[in-house]
Design a protein around this motif. Sequence first.
Motif, PDB file in Angstrom:
ATOM      1  N   GLU A  65       0.773  -1.046  -0.040  1.00  0.00           N
ATOM      2  CA  GLU A  65      -0.070  -0.053  -0.049  1.00  0.00           C
ATOM      3  C   GLU A  65       0.982   1.199  -0.240  1.00  0.00           C
ATOM      4  O   GLU A  65       0.635   2.286  -0.603  1.00  0.00           O
ATOM      5  CB  GLU A  65      -0.985   0.032   1.127  1.00  0.00           C
ATOM      6  N   THR A  66       2.001   1.221   0.746  1.00  0.00           N
ATOM      7  CA  THR A  66       2.672   2.405   0.704  1.00  0.00           C
ATOM      8  C   THR A  66       3.555   2.424  -0.593  1.00  0.00           C
ATOM      9  O   THR A  66       3.892   3.847  -0.723  1.00  0.00           O
ATOM     10  CB  THR A  66       4.004   2.268   1.916  1.00  0.00           C
ATOM     11  N   GLY A  68       1.853   2.262  -3.255  1.00  0.00           N
ATOM     12  CA  GLY A  68       0.873   2.805  -4.382  1.00  0.00           C
ATOM     13  C   GLY A  68       0.360   1.603  -5.269  1.00  0.00           C
ATOM     14  O   GLY A  68      -0.395   2.043  -6.027  1.00  0.00           O
ATOM     15  N   LEU A  70      -1.637  -1.103  -3.831  1.00  0.00           N
ATOM     16  CA  LEU A  70      -2.949  -1.421  -3.242  1.00  0.00           C
ATOM     17  C   LEU A  70      -3.475  -0.486  -2.481  1.00  0.00           C
ATOM     18  O   LEU A  70      -2.860   0.548  -2.069  1.00  0.00           O
ATOM     19  CB  LEU A  70      -2.565  -2.761  -2.585  1.00  0.00           C
ATOM     20  N   ARG A  71      -4.613  -0.561  -2.223  1.00  0.00           N
ATOM     21  CA  ARG A  71      -5.457   0.244  -1.277  1.00  0.00           C
ATOM     22  C   ARG A  71      -6.255  -0.671  -0.199  1.00  0.00           C
ATOM     23  O   ARG A  71      -6.813  -1.552  -0.776  1.00  0.00           O
ATOM     24  CB  ARG A  71      -6.389   1.036  -1.800  1.00  0.00           C
ATOM     25  N   LEU A  72      -6.043  -0.560   0.895  1.00  0.00           N
ATOM     26  CA  LEU A  72      -6.359  -1.670   1.881  1.00  0.00           C
ATOM     27  C   LEU A  72      -7.882  -1.198   2.374  1.00  0.00           C
ATOM     28  O   LEU A  72      -7.980  -0.340   2.866  1.00  0.00           O
ATOM     29  CB  LEU A  72      -5.462  -2.034   3.208  1.00  0.00           C
ATOM     30  N   TYR A  73      -8.804  -2.241   2.635  1.00  0.00           N
ATOM     31  CA  TYR A  73      -9.865  -1.981   3.246  1.00  0.00           C
ATOM     32  C   TYR A  73     -10.046  -2.792   4.322  1.00  0.00           C
ATOM     33  O   TYR A  73     -10.132  -4.260   4.237  1.00  0.00           O
ATOM     34  CB  TYR A  73     -11.252  -2.116   1.980  1.00  0.00           C
ATOM     35  N   ALA A  78      -7.621  -5.910  -0.167  1.00  0.00           N
ATOM     36  CA  ALA A  78      -6.801  -5.276  -0.839  1.00  0.00           C
ATOM     37  C   ALA A  78      -7.379  -4.997  -2.089  1.00  0.00           C
ATOM     38  O   ALA A  78      -7.370  -5.969  -2.727  1.00  0.00           O
ATOM     39  CB  ALA A  78      -5.330  -5.514  -0.409  1.00  0.00           C
ATOM     40  N   LEU A  79      -7.565  -3.687  -2.499  1.00  0.00           N
ATOM     41  CA  LEU A  79      -7.900  -3.387  -4.035  1.00  0.00           C
ATOM     42  C   LEU A  79      -6.550  -3.223  -4.504  1.00  0.00           C
ATOM     43  O   LEU A  79      -5.781  -2.269  -4.359  1.00  0.00           O
ATOM     44  CB  LEU A  79      -8.828  -2.135  -3.972  1.00  0.00           C
ATOM     45  N   LEU A  81      -4.784  -1.362  -7.452  1.00  0.00           N
ATOM     46  CA  LEU A  81      -5.056   0.135  -7.965  1.00  0.00           C
ATOM     47  C   LEU A  81      -4.672   0.104  -9.451  1.00  0.00           C
ATOM     48  O   LEU A  81      -3.749  -0.437  -9.942  1.00  0.00           O
ATOM     49  CB  LEU A  81      -4.285   1.147  -7.154  1.00  0.00           C
ATOM     50  N   SER A  84      -3.487   4.757 -13.499  1.00  0.00           N
ATOM     51  CA  SER A  84      -4.263   6.004 -13.804  1.00  0.00           C
ATOM     52  C   SER A  84      -3.665   6.829 -14.882  1.00  0.00           C
ATOM     53  O   SER A  84      -2.426   6.827 -15.159  1.00  0.00           O
ATOM     54  CB  SER A  84      -4.466   6.952 -12.587  1.00  0.00           C
TER      55      SER A  84
END
Length: 226
Positions: A65-66, A68, A70-73, A78-79, A81, A84
């Motif tokens: 996550e740090t 960039g 994944l994003r943790l929920y 973990a999503l 990403l 973009s």
Amino acid sequence: MASPDTAPAHPPTKQPPAADRVYRHVKEGVLERRYEGGSLLTEGELAEAVGVSRTPVREALLRLETEGLLRLYPKKGALVLPVSAQEIADVVETRRLVEEYTVRRAVPAAPALLDRLADLLEAQRGHAEAGDLAAFAVADRCFHAEIVRAAGNEILSRLYDQLRDRQLRMGVAVMHMHPGRMDRNLAEHTEIHEALRAGDADRAAAAVLGHLGRVELLVRGGGEPR
């Protein structure tokens, strides 16, 4: 002397820590697009896939996550990403600035650089023939990184290396969408190599900028330029 039957066996190879194994498994999956952008990864699935408990999975996901990726929920997973449009624009702009400058600085090219680039071109040909998109993307990035390092600016080299994962992820995505791009990349890299061998800084810079412009168009979702 001990007989073969009584000779001590070689000690088993020590495995990396569990969190490191999970980190490497997930990161490779994201970079190689086995875990696509938008996928939701659960701790239980990852723990089973790697053969560890959930605790090292959480540690590994926090590291990713740090970075960039994944994003943790909480309580969900973990999503992964997606890449973009802004990230694409930022990476390509940075590459243009760094690579045009460094390819000019690399002229006249040292024989060792020219030999190393020739080896990487040969490696790319082998990966293209085998259809190994991930390995091709790694060799592709190494080709450019060698030129950046040859300029002799350590700060620029470190900056370029920081883009490594993003470049690999975008590169594999392009190869999946446009498998014929591997042959085009080889032709464009060969053009860069030949310009460096000829000692023509202007030609080398033009070849690099043209190559990056075509890569940007593809990564943004455009078709293969004619």
